[in-house]
Write an enzyme that holds these catalytic residues in place. Structure first.
Site, PDB file in Angstrom:
ATOM      1  N   ALA A 114       0.799  -1.225   0.000  1.00  8.49           N
ATOM      2  CA  ALA A 114       0.000   0.000   0.000  1.00  8.49           C
ATOM      3  C   ALA A 114       0.830   1.272   0.000  1.00  8.49           C
ATOM      4  O   ALA A 114       0.292   2.356  -0.193  1.00  8.49           O
ATOM      5  CB  ALA A 114      -0.933   0.001   1.209  1.00  8.49           C
TER       6      ALA A 114
ATOM      7  N   THR B 142       2.705  -0.696   9.608  1.00  7.86           N
ATOM      8  CA  THR B 142       2.637  -2.088   9.136  1.00  7.86           C
ATOM      9  C   THR B 142       1.590  -2.907   9.877  1.00  7.86           C
ATOM     10  O   THR B 142       0.914  -3.751   9.268  1.00  7.86           O
ATOM     11  CB  THR B 142       4.016  -2.745   9.275  1.00  7.86           C
ATOM     12  OG1 THR B 142       4.532  -2.494  10.593  1.00  7.86           O
ATOM     13  CG2 THR B 142       4.993  -2.188   8.251  1.00  7.86           C
TER      14      THR B 142
ATOM     15  N   ASP C 118       7.706  -5.454  -1.773  1.00 10.20           N
ATOM     16  CA  ASP C 118       8.865  -4.916  -2.499  1.00 10.20           C
ATOM     17  C   ASP C 118      10.119  -5.749  -2.269  1.00 10.20           C
ATOM     18  O   ASP C 118      11.231  -5.230  -2.329  1.00 10.20           O
ATOM     19  CB  ASP C 118       9.115  -3.456  -2.103  1.00 10.20           C
ATOM     20  CG  ASP C 118       9.443  -3.293  -0.619  1.00 10.20           C
ATOM     21  OD1 ASP C 118       9.429  -4.304   0.108  1.00 10.20           O
ATOM     22  OD2 ASP C 118       9.705  -2.150  -0.192  1.00 10.20           O
TER      23      ASP C 118
ATOM     24  N   GLY D  17      16.216  -2.643  11.270  1.00 11.40           N
ATOM     25  CA  GLY D  17      16.050  -2.904  12.690  1.00 11.40           C
ATOM     26  C   GLY D  17      16.977  -4.025  13.135  1.00 11.40           C
ATOM     27  O   GLY D  17      17.173  -5.006  12.409  1.00 11.40           O
TER      28      GLY D  17
ATOM     29  N   ARG E   8       9.605  -8.700 -37.120  1.00  5.66           N
ATOM     30  CA  ARG E   8       8.528  -8.079 -36.353  1.00  5.66           C
ATOM     31  C   ARG E   8       7.400  -9.091 -36.120  1.00  5.66           C
ATOM     32  O   ARG E   8       7.452 -10.208 -36.640  1.00  5.66           O
ATOM     33  CB  ARG E   8       8.062  -6.822 -37.090  1.00  5.66           C
ATOM     34  CG  ARG E   8       9.151  -5.755 -37.154  1.00  5.66           C
ATOM     35  CD  ARG E   8       8.813  -4.649 -38.127  1.00  5.66           C
ATOM     36  NE  ARG E   8       7.630  -3.910 -37.708  1.00  5.66           N
ATOM     37  CZ  ARG E   8       7.020  -3.003 -38.468  1.00  5.66           C
ATOM     38  NH1 ARG E   8       7.493  -2.739 -39.694  1.00  5.66           N
ATOM     39  NH2 ARG E   8       5.957  -2.363 -38.034  1.00  5.66           N
TER      40      ARG E   8
ATOM     41  N   HIS F  77      19.853  -9.478 -48.286  1.00  6.93           N
ATOM     42  CA  HIS F  77      20.252  -8.132 -47.894  1.00  6.93           C
ATOM     43  C   HIS F  77      19.206  -7.088 -48.255  1.00  6.93           C
ATOM     44  O   HIS F  77      18.524  -7.194 -49.271  1.00  6.93           O
ATOM     45  CB  HIS F  77      21.576  -7.692 -48.561  1.00  6.93           C
ATOM     46  CG  HIS F  77      22.235  -8.736 -49.397  1.00  6.93           C
ATOM     47  ND1 HIS F  77      23.319  -9.452 -48.967  1.00  6.93           N
ATOM     48  CD2 HIS F  77      21.954  -9.219 -50.637  1.00  6.93           C
ATOM     49  CE1 HIS F  77      23.687 -10.313 -49.902  1.00  6.93           C
ATOM     50  NE2 HIS F  77      22.873 -10.192 -50.913  1.00  6.93           N
TER      51      HIS F  77
ATOM     52  N   ASN G 122      14.525 -17.298 -53.898  1.00  7.20           N
ATOM     53  CA  ASN G 122      15.642 -16.370 -53.745  1.00  7.20           C
ATOM     54  C   ASN G 122      15.115 -14.948 -53.904  1.00  7.20           C
ATOM     55  O   ASN G 122      14.602 -14.587 -54.969  1.00  7.20           O
ATOM     56  CB  ASN G 122      16.729 -16.629 -54.786  1.00  7.20           C
ATOM     57  CG  ASN G 122      17.944 -15.741 -54.554  1.00  7.20           C
ATOM     58  OD1 ASN G 122      18.807 -16.052 -53.754  1.00  7.20           O
ATOM     59  ND2 ASN G 122      17.986 -14.618 -55.261  1.00  7.20           N
TER      60      ASN G 122
ATOM     61  N   ASN H 245       2.909  -3.131 -49.356  1.00  5.71           N
ATOM     62  CA  ASN H 245       1.700  -3.688 -48.747  1.00  5.71           C
ATOM     63  C   ASN H 245       0.728  -2.632 -48.246  1.00  5.71           C
ATOM     64  O   ASN H 245      -0.428  -2.940 -47.962  1.00  5.71           O
ATOM     65  CB  ASN H 245       2.077  -4.611 -47.578  1.00  5.71           C
ATOM     66  CG  ASN H 245       2.919  -3.918 -46.525  1.00  5.71           C
ATOM     67  OD1 ASN H 245       3.740  -3.069 -46.835  1.00  5.71           O
ATOM     68  ND2 ASN H 245       2.714  -4.293 -45.273  1.00  5.71           N
ATOM     69  N   TYR H 246       1.159  -1.389 -48.127  1.00  6.32           N
ATOM     70  CA  TYR H 246       0.315  -0.345 -47.550  1.00  6.32           C
ATOM     71  C   TYR H 246      -0.121   0.612 -48.647  1.00  6.32           C
ATOM     72  O   TYR H 246       0.700   1.286 -49.269  1.00  6.32           O
ATOM     73  CB  TYR H 246       1.093   0.399 -46.462  1.00  6.32           C
ATOM     74  CG  TYR H 246       0.266   1.371 -45.656  1.00  6.32           C
ATOM     75  CD1 TYR H 246      -0.807   0.930 -44.890  1.00  6.32           C
ATOM     76  CD2 TYR H 246       0.569   2.732 -45.652  1.00  6.32           C
ATOM     77  CE1 TYR H 246      -1.556   1.816 -44.136  1.00  6.32           C
ATOM     78  CE2 TYR H 246      -0.174   3.633 -44.901  1.00  6.32           C
ATOM     79  CZ  TYR H 246      -1.237   3.168 -44.143  1.00  6.32           C
ATOM     80  OH  TYR H 246      -1.989   4.052 -43.400  1.00  6.32           O
TER      81      TYR H 246
END
EC number: 2.7.7.23
Length: 458
Positions: A8, A77, A99, A136, A328, A358, A372, A381-382
């Protein structure tokens, strides 16, 4: 066993708008690490105390099957533990901070086992540190736990003690329910401290024990430096486990592999490699320096050359990629295919034994076997309508260099595409397609141009 995870706090020393427990450690939010360890240790229930940024914390922890309890005001606590309604819990309760990302299931199991074997009512987990700092201190009398003294309240003599309180407690639910309401806030900060539970139990001669553990369980995260240290330790732990299982790392100090990653024996990883997410890598694969791999499935005997960037892709056995390949999402490279330097692919199925050596972009494409693809090839493609269209190329097609495929388009098996072509129509199987400007020659053109320029200068 029930685990109460305290999550918290604001974490002001992080100096970040993100709740402290959501800061990622080796790829995952640190509270997730605590919950995962608790469940693997056999916790029947995990109760997470939320407060600051609770909506964000809930989004992470609730899908893990835990219950959230709200601490509206951070009043210490013990107050946080009260918010978990311990009176509704039976059996053993483990209290820990959200944590502490280095805690492992085996640690929790060991603590609970010792707690039960020693027939404890309450136990605190301790560790011996070279530099105890602000932790402590554990004060013992004839070997038994006598008190926990906070560093700010400790005498010079007490500050010499190196055994510290890790903030992990194991307690019987009945003991917690009985003594928790007795804790007062009679202190400078007017907060309720769980450490006062120890004093109350010792006072009533309950069976209280200090369980000494290793320093790693004391590693909490309160600022960005500690976050980086915890991350480094988790990466080191993962690297050691992988090497124990037969993975060769040339320099494990510079290899960063998240916990969720799986890698087969015999794989070789060069320095400066980052592998994350749900990645699975087979055996005898080689990953060269400066590669980044995220959420990929990679087979056996794959070669990933230096500088390659792979995300959400699948590489079958004996594929080679790079150097400087970029794969990608939704790309699949089949057996023995080659993706060379400065080749980018997205949403591509690239067939068995095909090659793109390449400087190529392939997007939204299906490429057959033994194709090849020449240097400088592009699938267009766009389109201007802001939609993406697909290119389909059959088996054994030869694509000459500097070719553009204007999708949607299909090329049949065994076709040949001449270099420098812009292909706008489907190409039948076994056909030759050439689409480029006709070459013409002017004899002695450069000599005439030079003569003209000389006359103009006069």
């Amino acid at each position: 066993m029930t685990v109460i995870a305290l999550a918290a706090g604001k974490g002001t020393r992080m100096k970040s708008p993100l709740p402290k427990v959501l800061h990622p450690v080796a790829g995952r939010p640190m509270i997730e690490k605590v919950i995962q360890a608790s469940k693997q240790a056999g916790a029947a229930e995990v109760r997470v105390i939320v407060g600051h940024g609770q909506n964000l914390v809930r989004q992470v922890v609730e899908p893990m099957g835990v219950a959230c309890y709200v601490q509206d005001e951070q009043l210490g606590t013990a107050h946080a533990v009260r918010c978990a309604k311990p009176e509704t819990i039976e059996g053993v309760v483990v209290i820990m901070n959200g944590d502490h990302p280095l805690i492992e299931a085996s640690d929790i199991k060991d603590f609970v086992r010792i707690f039960r074997d020693e027939k404890c009512d309450l136990a605190v987990v301790t560790a011996v540190l070279k530099n105890p700092g602000e932790f402590g201190r554990i004060v013992r009398h004839k070997g038994d736990l006598a008190a926990i003294v906070e560093a700010k309240d400790a005498s010079a003599e007490a500050l010499k003690i190196r055994e510290i309180n890790t903030g992990i407690y194991i307690v019987k639910a009945s003991v917690l329910s009985e003594y928790l309401p007795q804790i007062s806030n009679n202190n400078a900060k007017k907060e309720y401290y769980i450490t006062d539970l120890i004093a109350l139990c010792i006072q009533d001669k309950c069976r209280v024990q200090a369980i000494q553990s290793t320093p790693k369980v004391a590693v909490g995260v309160n600022n960005q430096l500690e976050l980086a240290r915890a991350t480094r330790l988790l990466f080191k732990r993962k690297a050691l486990r992988l090497m124990e299982d037969g993975v060769l790392m040339i320099d494990p100090r510079t290899v960063y592999v998240e916990e969720s990653v799986e890698i087969g024996a015999g794989t070789v990883i060069y320095p400066n490699v980052f592998i994350r997410g749900r990645t699975k890598i087979g055996s005898f694969t080689v990953i060269e320096s400066n590669a980044f791999i995220s959420d990929c499935e990679i087979g056996d005997s794959v070669q990933i050359r230096g500088g390659s960037y792979l995300e959400s892709s699948k590489l079958h056995n004996k594929v080679s990629a790079g150097p400087y390949a970029r794969l990608r999402p939704e790309t699949e490279i089949f057996e023995e295919a080659h993706v060379g330097n400065f080749v980018e692919m997205k949403k591509v199925k690239f067939g068995k034994k095909s090659k793109a050596g390449h400087l190529t972009y392939l997007g939204d494409a299906e490429i057959g076997e033994e194709v090849n693809v020449g240097c400088g090839t592009i699938t267009c493609n766009y389109a201007a309508d802001k939609k993406k269209y697909k290119t389909k190329i059959g088996n054994r097609v030869f694509v000459g260099s500097d070719t553009q495929f204007v999708a949607p388009i299909e090329v049949g098996d065994d076709a040949i595409i001449g270099s420098g072509s812009t292909i706008t129509k489907n190409v039948p199987a076994k056909a030759l397609a050439v689409a480029r400007g006709k070459q013409f020659i002017k004899e002695n053109y450069s000599a005439k141009t030079a003569e003209t320029e000389e006359k103009e200068q006069v």
